[in-house]
Design an enzyme around this catalytic site. Sequence first.
Site, mmCIF file in Angstrom:
data_model
loop_
_atom_site.group_PDB
_atom_site.id
_atom_site.type_symbol
_atom_site.label_atom_id
_atom_site.label_comp_id
_atom_site.label_asym_id
_atom_site.label_seq_id
_atom_site.Cartn_x
_atom_site.Cartn_y
_atom_site.Cartn_z
ATOM 1 N N CYS A 131 -39.055 -37.558 -10.390
ATOM 2 C CA CYS A 131 -39.085 -36.423 -9.468
ATOM 3 C C CYS A 131 -38.197 -36.697 -8.254
ATOM 4 O O CYS A 131 -37.387 -35.859 -7.858
ATOM 5 C CB CYS A 131 -40.525 -36.158 -9.045
ATOM 6 S SG CYS A 131 -40.738 -34.694 -8.020
ATOM 7 N N CYS A 212 -42.921 -35.548 1.147
ATOM 8 C CA CYS A 212 -43.285 -34.349 0.390
ATOM 9 C C CYS A 212 -44.809 -34.179 0.386
ATOM 10 O O CYS A 212 -45.562 -35.158 0.325
ATOM 11 C CB CYS A 212 -42.804 -34.466 -1.049
ATOM 12 S SG CYS A 212 -41.011 -34.433 -1.226
ATOM 13 N N CYS A 215 -47.141 -35.919 -2.244
ATOM 14 C CA CYS A 215 -47.095 -37.386 -2.248
ATOM 15 C C CYS A 215 -47.424 -37.977 -0.887
ATOM 16 O O CYS A 215 -47.139 -39.145 -0.621
ATOM 17 C CB CYS A 215 -45.718 -37.856 -2.706
ATOM 18 S SG CYS A 215 -45.266 -37.226 -4.338
ATOM 19 N N CYS A 238 -38.237 -43.781 -2.181
ATOM 20 C CA CYS A 238 -37.790 -42.617 -2.943
ATOM 21 C C CYS A 238 -36.442 -42.890 -3.593
ATOM 22 O O CYS A 238 -36.025 -42.160 -4.479
ATOM 23 C CB CYS A 238 -37.692 -41.398 -2.047
ATOM 24 S SG CYS A 238 -36.514 -41.579 -0.716
HETATM 25 S S1 SF4 Z 1 -41.815 -37.595 -2.771
HETATM 26 FE FE1 SF4 Z 1 -43.074 -36.738 -4.467
HETATM 27 S S2 SF4 Z 1 -42.662 -34.508 -4.579
HETATM 28 FE FE2 SF4 Z 1 -41.077 -35.505 -3.276
HETATM 29 S S3 SF4 Z 1 -39.387 -35.839 -4.645
HETATM 30 FE FE3 SF4 Z 1 -40.572 -37.754 -4.617
HETATM 31 S S4 SF4 Z 1 -42.124 -37.587 -6.275
HETATM 32 FE FE4 SF4 Z 1 -41.209 -35.529 -5.930
#
Ligand code: SF4
Length: 254
Positions: A131, A212, A215, A238
């Site tokens: 993601c 986000c 998360c 991330c």
């Molecule tokens: S922080 Fe969570 S919702 Fe945002 S891009 Fe990464 S996995 Fe996806």
Amino acid sequence: MAEPARRIDRIDTAPRFTAADVARLNARFEGVATQEVIRTVLEEGLLGRVAVVSSFGAESAVLLDLVAAVDPSTPVIFLDTGKMFPETLDYRDTLVARLGLTGIRVVSPEAAAIAAKDGTGLRWSYDPDGCCEIRKVLPLAAAMKDFDASITGRKGFQASTRSGIARFELDGDRIKFNPLADWTKADLDRWFEARGLPRHPLEAQGYLSIGCAPCTSVVKPGEDPRAGRWRGWDKVECGIHGEPIVRPGEEPVF
Ligand code: SF4
């Protein structure tokens, strides 16, 4: 002493920057106050085409304020993953107006990539690395094609992987400029206070590190301030800063 970045053109295949450039920059600015470093870097164009990368999270206002004091038209890249808290979007707009930022660039994931790889919008729940790849890493890489360097809000105190980070780092053949590398949480709090900067509205509710919405969770009393990120996963990055996405035992920084 670092020289202004070379102009990049189509037939120039040499790297934008090298480790030697980074070493010269770190040496030149050793012991120089943060505001002076930012001013010199921006006014002398030492890093070529440069953009701030900001999450408009809990501590972002400090870096944005410092940059705006020198040049409020500096490009600011904001990754709107499609999963942001509405409060973050409101806070972004508040800070943009308050600081007079005129270079904001909202970067979103490719619609085709979302349709192909996250059609349900739930990939975060079973594959957060995948993601982050489609919603953060790839969009930022595309946005950075216009730039030779990024300015980040990374601080040494945020994680053991950040401890002792340098002000200037090589990022591929780009430079990553971390003006707040040696700032402490107390330094940041003092700057908020002195400048009367608004706080992210979720901070008061216990969100001490804000990414986000799916998360990010409230940090409970006694927990590490960053315990609310990717709770339940061995995921702490991330991936936008080039580190491995999964690094058990470390804390998130975006
Ligand atoms: S922080 Fe969570 S919702 Fe945002 S891009 Fe990464 S996995 Fe996806």
